[in-house]
Design a protein around this motif. Structure first.
Motif, PDB file in Angstrom:
ATOM      1  N   SER A 266       0.831  -1.211   0.000  1.00  0.00           N
ATOM      2  CA  SER A 266       0.000   0.000   0.000  1.00  0.00           C
ATOM      3  C   SER A 266       0.863   1.258   0.000  1.00  0.00           C
ATOM      4  O   SER A 266       0.544   2.245  -0.681  1.00  0.00           O
ATOM      5  CB  SER A 266      -0.942   0.004   1.199  1.00  0.00           C
ATOM      6  OG  SER A 266      -0.220   0.045   2.412  1.00  0.00           O
TER       7      SER A 266
ATOM      8  N   TRP B  46       4.480  19.916  -9.929  1.00  0.00           N
ATOM      9  CA  TRP B  46       5.776  19.929  -9.253  1.00  0.00           C
ATOM     10  C   TRP B  46       6.229  21.352  -8.939  1.00  0.00           C
ATOM     11  O   TRP B  46       6.719  21.639  -7.844  1.00  0.00           O
ATOM     12  CB  TRP B  46       6.824  19.216 -10.117  1.00  0.00           C
ATOM     13  CG  TRP B  46       6.675  17.727 -10.113  1.00  0.00           C
ATOM     14  CD1 TRP B  46       6.180  16.948 -11.123  1.00  0.00           C
ATOM     15  CD2 TRP B  46       7.000  16.825  -9.045  1.00  0.00           C
ATOM     16  NE1 TRP B  46       6.176  15.621 -10.761  1.00  0.00           N
ATOM     17  CE2 TRP B  46       6.678  15.516  -9.494  1.00  0.00           C
ATOM     18  CE3 TRP B  46       7.529  16.996  -7.773  1.00  0.00           C
ATOM     19  CZ2 TRP B  46       6.886  14.390  -8.700  1.00  0.00           C
ATOM     20  CZ3 TRP B  46       7.733  15.871  -6.985  1.00  0.00           C
ATOM     21  CH2 TRP B  46       7.410  14.591  -7.445  1.00  0.00           C
TER      22      TRP B  46
ATOM     23  N   LEU C 160       3.315  10.445  -7.060  1.00  0.00           N
ATOM     24  CA  LEU C 160       4.282  10.897  -8.067  1.00  0.00           C
ATOM     25  C   LEU C 160       3.637  11.028  -9.444  1.00  0.00           C
ATOM     26  O   LEU C 160       3.862  12.014 -10.162  1.00  0.00           O
ATOM     27  CB  LEU C 160       5.464   9.927  -8.124  1.00  0.00           C
ATOM     28  CG  LEU C 160       6.326   9.830  -6.859  1.00  0.00           C
ATOM     29  CD1 LEU C 160       7.396   8.757  -7.021  1.00  0.00           C
ATOM     30  CD2 LEU C 160       6.977  11.166  -6.548  1.00  0.00           C
ATOM     31  N   VAL C 161       2.818  10.049  -9.815  1.00  0.00           N
ATOM     32  CA  VAL C 161       2.133  10.098 -11.113  1.00  0.00           C
ATOM     33  C   VAL C 161       1.162  11.274 -11.156  1.00  0.00           C
ATOM     34  O   VAL C 161       1.081  12.006 -12.147  1.00  0.00           O
ATOM     35  CB  VAL C 161       1.398   8.769 -11.385  1.00  0.00           C
ATOM     36  CG1 VAL C 161       0.467   8.899 -12.593  1.00  0.00           C
ATOM     37  CG2 VAL C 161       2.407   7.649 -11.627  1.00  0.00           C
TER      38      VAL C 161
ATOM     39  N   THR D 110       2.947  14.584 -11.551  1.00  0.00           N
ATOM     40  CA  THR D 110       3.482  14.714 -12.910  1.00  0.00           C
ATOM     41  C   THR D 110       2.363  14.971 -13.911  1.00  0.00           C
ATOM     42  O   THR D 110       2.468  15.865 -14.772  1.00  0.00           O
ATOM     43  CB  THR D 110       4.256  13.446 -13.297  1.00  0.00           C
ATOM     44  OG1 THR D 110       5.286  13.205 -12.322  1.00  0.00           O
ATOM     45  CG2 THR D 110       4.885  13.600 -14.673  1.00  0.00           C
ATOM     46  N   TYR D 111       1.269  14.216 -13.808  1.00  0.00           N
ATOM     47  CA  TYR D 111       0.170  14.331 -14.774  1.00  0.00           C
ATOM     48  C   TYR D 111      -0.470  15.718 -14.723  1.00  0.00           C
ATOM     49  O   TYR D 111      -0.763  16.322 -15.753  1.00  0.00           O
ATOM     50  CB  TYR D 111      -0.872  13.254 -14.490  1.00  0.00           C
ATOM     51  CG  TYR D 111      -2.062  13.304 -15.429  1.00  0.00           C
ATOM     52  CD1 TYR D 111      -1.984  12.770 -16.707  1.00  0.00           C
ATOM     53  CD2 TYR D 111      -3.263  13.894 -15.025  1.00  0.00           C
ATOM     54  CE1 TYR D 111      -3.065  12.822 -17.581  1.00  0.00           C
ATOM     55  CE2 TYR D 111      -4.349  13.953 -15.886  1.00  0.00           C
ATOM     56  CZ  TYR D 111      -4.246  13.406 -17.171  1.00  0.00           C
ATOM     57  OH  TYR D 111      -5.316  13.478 -18.017  1.00  0.00           O
TER      58      TYR D 111
ATOM     59  N   THR E 231       2.775   5.897  -2.924  1.00  0.00           N
ATOM     60  CA  THR E 231       3.897   6.736  -3.373  1.00  0.00           C
ATOM     61  C   THR E 231       3.886   6.893  -4.885  1.00  0.00           C
ATOM     62  O   THR E 231       4.036   8.007  -5.412  1.00  0.00           O
ATOM     63  CB  THR E 231       5.232   6.116  -2.918  1.00  0.00           C
ATOM     64  OG1 THR E 231       5.216   5.970  -1.491  1.00  0.00           O
ATOM     65  CG2 THR E 231       6.399   6.993  -3.336  1.00  0.00           C
ATOM     66  N   ILE E 232       3.686   5.792  -5.589  1.00  0.00           N
ATOM     67  CA  ILE E 232       3.628   5.848  -7.056  1.00  0.00           C
ATOM     68  C   ILE E 232       2.463   6.717  -7.507  1.00  0.00           C
ATOM     69  O   ILE E 232       2.587   7.540  -8.425  1.00  0.00           O
ATOM     70  CB  ILE E 232       3.510   4.421  -7.643  1.00  0.00           C
ATOM     71  CG1 ILE E 232       4.805   3.638  -7.388  1.00  0.00           C
ATOM     72  CG2 ILE E 232       3.210   4.472  -9.144  1.00  0.00           C
ATOM     73  CD1 ILE E 232       4.689   2.156  -7.683  1.00  0.00           C
ATOM     74  N   GLY E 233       1.304   6.568  -6.846  1.00  0.00           N
ATOM     75  CA  GLY E 233       0.129   7.359  -7.206  1.00  0.00           C
ATOM     76  C   GLY E 233       0.368   8.855  -7.041  1.00  0.00           C
ATOM     77  O   GLY E 233      -0.018   9.665  -7.891  1.00  0.00           O
TER      78      GLY E 233
ATOM     79  N   ALA F 179       3.918   1.512  -1.246  1.00  0.00           N
ATOM     80  CA  ALA F 179       4.515   1.621  -2.580  1.00  0.00           C
ATOM     81  C   ALA F 179       3.503   2.163  -3.587  1.00  0.00           C
ATOM     82  O   ALA F 179       3.816   3.059  -4.389  1.00  0.00           O
ATOM     83  CB  ALA F 179       5.029   0.254  -3.028  1.00  0.00           C
ATOM     84  N   LEU F 180       2.272   1.648  -3.545  1.00  0.00           N
ATOM     85  CA  LEU F 180       1.243   2.101  -4.491  1.00  0.00           C
ATOM     86  C   LEU F 180       0.868   3.558  -4.248  1.00  0.00           C
ATOM     87  O   LEU F 180       0.679   4.334  -5.192  1.00  0.00           O
ATOM     88  CB  LEU F 180       0.002   1.210  -4.375  1.00  0.00           C
ATOM     89  CG  LEU F 180       0.163  -0.233  -4.876  1.00  0.00           C
ATOM     90  CD1 LEU F 180      -1.117  -1.036  -4.606  1.00  0.00           C
ATOM     91  CD2 LEU F 180       0.490  -0.265  -6.367  1.00  0.00           C
TER      92      LEU F 180
END
Length: 649
Positions: free
Chosen positions: A20, A38, A29-30, A33-34, A25-27, A22-23
């Motif tokens: 959870s 930033w 960051l995405v 960016t999207y 953190t990825i969410g 890891a997911l």
């Protein structure tokens, strides 16, 4: 390098937490960016020195930690809900109750209070910022990185498992050979340095930056409570920092401060910890007293009864808080004379606390009371906290404490003091000052739903623990037999914990719903407030006050409204000096995080590099010649006109 040190071998729950995290953190960051956020994140938040934004970040971190600590609490209640439960094993349970205590006290209650302090204190004293804005940013990022360092222990290396008080020899390498207590010593040191800096910053801010005419005895009660709290911080936190450094040396370098060999003493840790630990209780409770004082006066439409006695009672509490620490170990063989002294001082501290209770009751008497959500939390606090205080006097009696000590009775008392004395207060303060920061109120109907769930469920959760303690159930017990008879009351406590979780979910949903649908406030003063924070615009402009107010009376805004005493003797706008944003505090916090992480795992070369990095960042900060900037008069006038029309800026 031994990679096994990084692994956490455990239950499916731990592996689920890893996935959870890891997911999530990825969410994040995405998403950043999207949506191309930033730049916005860096300019507006990571580099900010604005006390209001720093306060908001403290509060957001506290809410995040409330969720984490709440999950720990739910796991503990579920594990003990029935005899011989297999939900957690003994080691996992030890880690959960340790991190629950640390997170709820140091990383939820403290930052929530410091967040409200950051937002409100400069406004209450008529200042445009704190005394040292960049140091304020350093304080936040050290606290935040310390919190993150402790939280990753759950999935990298293993959490501390010796209890939140980390008594030796249990916290030593012999009995806790994993890196968990390394995390404890380093994460708390890093965040504690940030808190100590906050203490210095706010003492200077309050003593040196008050509006013209605001003498000490004209300050709002919340400001008084914060001043006294920060004095306690400055005296108490160095003790914790030194104790943690000694723990670190014992665990990483083989020193013998807290062992029975080579002249060490395990009771030295207990004394140092509680010399800090008991004043820490008042570090979170005294600002709560200030919050309740502001709310009671506002929603009773009365001056606070016994202002002077309230101030002196807080001063007496702050002094006595340093003279009661040994009541935490009456049963450890220190002798009748010592126990008697600390028994007397502990009972004595109930007297100034009782003065405050009666002052609040007299303020309420014949008041025109409005039962808003913050007022409901305040009214609920008085009887519930009184139960906590009375049971505290019971525990203060050394002879009786031989029976109560280390039982669930103590757990119940502790929660009956700290939850109404800190958690209810920050929720009440959050509702009370929310419209000042964001320009709209939280929904009252949802707020009251959350209130009733939380208040009723709190008592269902913790009142049975008094009886469990009297029945002989010790705290930190991860399982028990059916024959003990503890099962029914523990199940009732678990049901209450579920209700508490529902209440906090409603509270979070209220923030979401109100953000979308609540009408925006254009009055700047939705509660008909009494103090200076309600005299400026909502949301608050960068500079807080276009013209610094002049204070003639104790409740300056109330006097301006009721007695036509002017707040402003000068109506001419001038240019306003403000501090520049800087990314150095954030970078410093990140480098401290890596220093702590490398030391946890005894990675000496990277730790030395990180230590040099800290010195380099500090050198750059020391020689920074940026003196800030001025907001031109024309921009101030344009901003004021927009805010007066109810427009955002």
């Amino acid at each position: 390098m031994d990679l096994d040190k990084f692994k956490v071998h455990g239950e499916p729950l731990i592996y689920g937490a890893m996935i959870s995290i890891a997911l999530a953190t990825i969410g994040i960051l995405v998403g950043l960016t999207y949506f191309k956020k930033w730049g916005y994140l860096w300019r507006e938040w990571l580099t900010t020195v604005d006390h209001k934004k720093i306060g908001i970040m403290y509060i957001l971190a506290a809410l995040l930690m409330l969720f984490r600590g709440g999950v720990d609490a739910m796991m503990m209640r579920l594990q003990t809900a029935a005899p011989e439960m297999k939900f957690l094993d003994a080691q996992h349970y030890n880690e959960v109750f340790t991190t629950h205590g640390l997170i709820m006290i140091l990383f939820m209650a403290m930052p929530f209070i410091i967040g409200l302090m950051n937002v409100i204190i400069p406004l209450q004293i008529g200042a445009r910022d704190v005394a040292f804005p960049r140091l304020n940013a350093v304080s936040f990022w050290l606290f935040f990185m310390g919190a993150m360092l402790l939280n990753i222990s759950f999935v990298i290396g293993g959490s501390p498992d010796a209890g939140w008080s980390a008594y030796f020899p249990l916290a030593s390498l012999e009995f806790s050979p994993t890196v968990g207590n390394n995390y404890y010593s380093l994460a708390l040191q890093i965040s504690g340095i940030g808190t100590l800096i906050t203490g210095v910053n706010f003492i200077v801010t309050i003593l040196k930056m008050r509006a013209p005419g605001m003498t000490l005895m004209k300050m709002p009660m919340f400001t008084w409570s914060v001043l006294i709290t920060n004095v306690i911080i400055v005296f108490a936190f160095p003790v914790l920092t030194i104790a943690l450094a000694m723990m670190m040396f014992d665990r990483l370098f083989g020193s013998q401060f807290f062992t029975m060999d080579s002249g060490g003493m395990d009771m030295l840790w207990a004394n140092l910890f509680w010399v800090w630990g008991h004043p820490e209780v008042y570090i979170v409770i005294l600002p709560a007293f200030g919050i309740y004082s502001e709310i009671i006066a506002t929603f009773s439409k009365k001056n606070l009864y016994g202002y002077t006695s309230m101030v002196f009672s807080m001063l007496i509490i702050s002094l006595l808080s340093f003279l009661v620490w040994a009541h935490h170990f009456y049963t450890m063989g220190q002798g009748a004379m010592v126990n008697s002294f600390f028994s007397i001082t502990t009972m004595a501290i109930a007297v100034p606390t009782g003065v405050k209770i009666f002052n609040w009751l007299f303020t309420l008497r014949k008041g025109r009371i409005t039962f808003t959500t913050p007022m409901l939390y305040t009214l609920a606090f008085i009887p519930i906290f009184t139960i906590g205080g009375v049971t505290g006097v019971m525990l203060a009696m050394a002879s009786a404490d031989y029976q109560y000590h280390n039982t669930m009775f103590l757990v119940a008392h502790f929660h009956y003091v700290l939850i109404p004395g800190a958690v209810f207060a920050v929720i009440a303060g959050f509702h009370y000052w929310f419209p000042k920061v964001f320009g709209f109120r939280l929904n009252e109907r949802l707020g009251k739903h959350a209130f009733w769930w939380i208040i009723i469920s709190f008592n269902v959760t913790f009142f049975p623990m008094f009886f469990l303690g009297l029945m002989g159930m010790t705290r930190r017990l991860y399982t028990y037999s059916k024959e003990s008879g503890f099962g029914p009351l523990n199940m009732l406590s678990f049901v209450g914990a579920v209700g508490l979780a529902i209440g906090f979910v409603i509270l979070v949903y209220n923030i979401y719903w109100s953000t979308r649908y609540m009408p925006r406030d254009t009055t700047n003063d939705p509660w008909d407030g009494r103090t200076l924070e309600w005299a400026t615009h909502s949301p608050i402009p960068l500079y807080n006050f276009a013209i610094v107010p002049k204070v003639e009376t104790r409740d300056a805004l109330w006097s301006a409204k009721q007695e036509n005493i002017p707040l402003y003797t000068d109506t001419k706008y001038t240019k306003i000096h403000m501090p520049s944003n800087t990314g150095k505090p954030f970078i410093l916090g990140v480098v401290f995080f890596f220093l702590g992480f490398f030391l946890v795992f005894s990675m000496w070369i990277p730790a030395i590099v990180a230590g040099i990095g800290i010195l380099v960042v500090l050198a750059f900060m020391s020689f920074d010649k940026d003196q800030g900037y001025y907001i031109p008069v024309e921009e101030v006038i344009a901003t004021e006109k927009k805010l007066m029309r109810g427009e955002t800026v």
